[in-house]
Design a protein around this motif. Structure first.
Motif, PDB file in Angstrom:
ATOM      1  N   MET A 154       1.482   5.947  -4.070  1.00  0.00           N
ATOM      2  CA  MET A 154       2.233   6.384  -2.895  1.00  0.00           C
ATOM      3  C   MET A 154       2.419   7.894  -2.959  1.00  0.00           C
ATOM      4  SD  MET A 154       6.193   5.445  -1.896  1.00  0.00           S
ATOM      5  CE  MET A 154       6.823   6.294  -3.362  1.00  0.00           C
ATOM      6  N   ASP A 155       2.163   8.576  -1.844  1.00  0.00           N
ATOM      7  CA  ASP A 155       2.400  10.010  -1.812  1.00  0.00           C
ATOM      8  C   ASP A 155       3.902  10.255  -1.870  1.00  0.00           C
ATOM      9  OD1 ASP A 155       0.711  12.703  -0.859  1.00  0.00           O
ATOM     10  OD2 ASP A 155       2.847  12.767  -0.410  1.00  0.00           O
ATOM     11  N   TYR A 156       4.352  10.855  -2.958  1.00  0.00           N
ATOM     12  CA  TYR A 156       5.781  11.002  -3.195  1.00  0.00           C
ATOM     13  C   TYR A 156       6.419  11.996  -2.227  1.00  0.00           C
ATOM     14  CZ  TYR A 156      10.000  10.931  -6.136  1.00  0.00           C
ATOM     15  OH  TYR A 156      11.273  10.758  -6.617  1.00  0.00           O
ATOM     16  N   ARG A 157       5.635  12.973  -1.781  1.00  0.00           N
ATOM     17  CA  ARG A 157       6.162  13.944  -0.806  1.00  0.00           C
ATOM     18  C   ARG A 157       6.411  13.263   0.541  1.00  0.00           C
ATOM     19  NH1 ARG A 157       1.164  17.653  -0.644  1.00  0.00           N
ATOM     20  NH2 ARG A 157       0.358  15.539  -0.366  1.00  0.00           N
ATOM     21  N   SER A 173       0.852  -1.190   0.000  1.00  0.00           N
ATOM     22  CA  SER A 173       0.000   0.000   0.000  1.00  0.00           C
ATOM     23  C   SER A 173       0.886   1.237   0.000  1.00  0.00           C
ATOM     24  CB  SER A 173      -0.911   0.015   1.231  1.00  0.00           C
ATOM     25  OG  SER A 173      -0.152   0.206   2.420  1.00  0.00           O
ATOM     26  N   GLY A 174       0.278   2.364  -0.342  1.00  0.00           N
ATOM     27  CA  GLY A 174       1.040   3.600  -0.368  1.00  0.00           C
ATOM     28  C   GLY A 174       1.564   3.970   0.999  1.00  0.00           C
ATOM     29  N   ARG A 175       0.721   3.915   2.013  1.00  0.00           N
ATOM     30  CA  ARG A 175       1.151   4.223   3.371  1.00  0.00           C
ATOM     31  C   ARG A 175       2.195   3.222   3.851  1.00  0.00           C
ATOM     32  NH1 ARG A 175      -4.380   5.873   6.671  1.00  0.00           N
ATOM     33  NH2 ARG A 175      -4.204   8.139   6.348  1.00  0.00           N
ATOM     34  N   GLY A 176       1.979   1.956   3.529  1.00  0.00           N
ATOM     35  CA  GLY A 176       2.946   0.934   3.913  1.00  0.00           C
ATOM     36  C   GLY A 176       4.299   1.184   3.274  1.00  0.00           C
ATOM     37  N   ALA A 177       4.304   1.682   2.034  1.00  0.00           N
ATOM     38  CA  ALA A 177       5.558   1.988   1.349  1.00  0.00           C
ATOM     39  C   ALA A 177       6.307   3.115   2.053  1.00  0.00           C
ATOM     40  CB  ALA A 177       5.277   2.372  -0.103  1.00  0.00           C
TER      41      ALA A 177
END
Length: 492
Positions: free
Chosen positions: A162-165, A120-124
């Motif tokens: 995934m939020d790149y920031r 997941s994005g948060r997990g990443a």
């Protein structure tokens, strides 16, 4: 291509600005303040050399106000200017060797594989945070470049938003949290190497091995606490996939990978592209390392900066396998060390003024400051007072090693006067010095170059980490200070 990317980024920023009105209520107050601060600092924050220059002028004036003759101040500055030459070269090699390892082909392949692990994005984001903090214990340079390349690799996964920031902020947590508690800690390295310590400082601190600083169990406990808290904050502060701003949204091209070593073009380049030379050098290097570690305490052996850098360089040479790749990586790493090369001599001059420029029959500036901190603190409050002071000063002097040279004479004298464990006094500095890194754009520059981001893109997230780190670090520094016993300086 560049113009098209810039247009894409501007359109993405315009879209994000429009969305900000709708999401203002959900945006954390600290993040909004931090983003405004980052915009201000990008415009008004001077180059780090300016801080070194200001430190020279301010300390020189203060020494003269203390009664030191101008000629004595000038002589102290010149005598101390090259006192850190050995340490400067050693720190430059830490940065170069860390970069070489991080961009080597085997590490690049490892990054591509582990980039597939998050689900997941948060997990990443949390995954990146944990790995960069662990990597920073080996080398701050490795942690920055490794995590930046990992974030780019994960961002290439089209099926994962995934939020790149937030990922960029997670990449910075090693330098903002744990690096100074690891093997590349400037202060711990300096104090463990008698040949690198300026003579006036050596008389105050003696030699302090790694076993009394970064290898204390108390230091390990702080690392564990920061690792758990930072990973938790990174996960929950990252936007959900539905609200994530990806690298594509920001107009950042993450598909382009770092250039591979160039191919052989002339017969004379054969040796540069042959692994035979690498193997011959590595065999000699491994033989020397085996003798260094044989029958000795490995922690003490590793605290020798020359041994530490030698091991990293041999590892980097083997990972690149061919000399050409090793040399290309080193060439890319050298520009990142310019700040160290030009700033450290000035900090050496500052330290000499503080300790050597005295009035006739008077005390040095370092002695006066030590007396001041002795008066405003006691053995119980020393960790809190010095932690807050070092953290505040760290924002204005963004140099871990250079700032230690400036602080150490009076901080360590105060520790002696109050009977505080000298190794723990170094760790108080290490832990507190890392805190302002979370909002100081200076050390972000190598990482931002890899990510293709600006400081304002990530500092809102790192400011949240600062709010979590500060109370935990200060409390643990105070708590563990009570578990350690003072011992006088040990001279080489």
């Amino acid at each position: 291509m560049v113009e098209e990317g810039a247009v894409t980024r501007r359109s993405a920023e315009a879209r994000l600005a429009d969305d900000a009105c709708d999401s203002a209520r959900e945006e954390k107050l600290l993040a909004r303040i931090a983003l405004r601060f980052a915009a201000w600092s990008e415009r008004w924050f001077p180059d780090a050399f300016a801080f070194a220059g200001v430190a020279v002028v301010v300390v020189a004036i203060a020494a003269m106000l203390n009664g030191a003759p101008p000629l004595a101040v000038s002589k102290a500055f010149g005598d101390g200017f090259w006192s850190l030459t050995t340490f400067t070269l050693q720190q430059v090699m830490v940065a170069i060797s860390g970069f070489i390892i991080a961009v080597s082909p085997p590490v690049a392949r490892l990054i591509e594989k582990i980039a597939l692990l998050p689900r997941s994005g948060r997990g990443a984001v949390a995954f990146i945070a944990a790995l960069t903090m662990l990597a920073s214990l080996l080398s701050w340079a490795i942690s920055l470049i490794f995590s930046g390349l990992l974030a780019r690799a994960i961002a290439r996964r089209s099926e994962l938003r995934m939020d790149y920031r937030a990922a960029g902020a997670a990449c910075y947590l090693g330098l903002g949290g744990t690096w100074a508690l690891g093997l590349s800690s400037s202060a711990a390295q300096l104090q463990a190497n008698p040949g690198s310590i300026p003579k006036p400082l050596l008389q105050i601190t003696g030699v302090i091995p790694f076993t009394e600083t970064i290898f204390l169990w108390q230091s390990g406990a702080i690392v564990l606490a920061l690792l758990l808290v930072s990973t938790f904050v990174a996960y929950w502060s990252a936007p959900s996939e539905s609200r994530a701003t990806t690298a594509e949204d920001l107009g950042v091209d993450v598909k382009t990978k770092f250039a591979q070593p160039r191919r052989r073009e002339r017969p004379g380049e054969f040796i540069e592209h042959s692994p035979l030379l690498t193997l011959a050098i590595a065999i000699l290097g491994v033989g020397w390392l085996a003798q260094e570690f044989s029958g000795r305490n490995p922690f003490v052996t590793l605290s020798n900066l020359n041994t530490y850098n030698f091991a990293l360089l041999m590892l980097g040479l083997l990972l690149h396998w061919r000399p050409r790749g090793f040399l290309d990586a080193a060439a890319k790493a050298v520009p990142t060390t310019g700040g160290m090369l030009i700033q450290y001599p000035f900090y050496g001059g500052v330290a000499a003024i503080m300790t050597s420029a005295v009035a006739a029959g008077g005390a040095s500036l370092a002695a006066l400051l030590a007396e001041f901190f002795t008066h405003i603190s006691d053995k119980d409050s020393f960790a809190i007072v010095m932690g807050l002071y070092s953290a505040a000063l760290g924002f204005f002097i963004p140099s871990g090693g250079g700032k230690w040279i400036l602080e150490a004479p009076y901080v360590m004298q105060a520790a002696n006067d109050l009977k505080v464990h000298l190794g723990w006094a170094v760790q108080i500095y290490n832990c507190a010095e890392a805190l302002p890194n979370l909002i100081n754009p200076f050390f972000m520059l190598p990482l931002l170059g890899v990510l293709g981001l600006k400081a304002r893109d990530i500092v809102g997230f790192t400011a949240l980490q600062l709010m979590a780190h500060a109370p935990i670090v200060l409390f643990l520094l105070w708590l563990f200070a009570h578990t350690l016993t003072y011992a006088p300086p040990v001279m080489p």
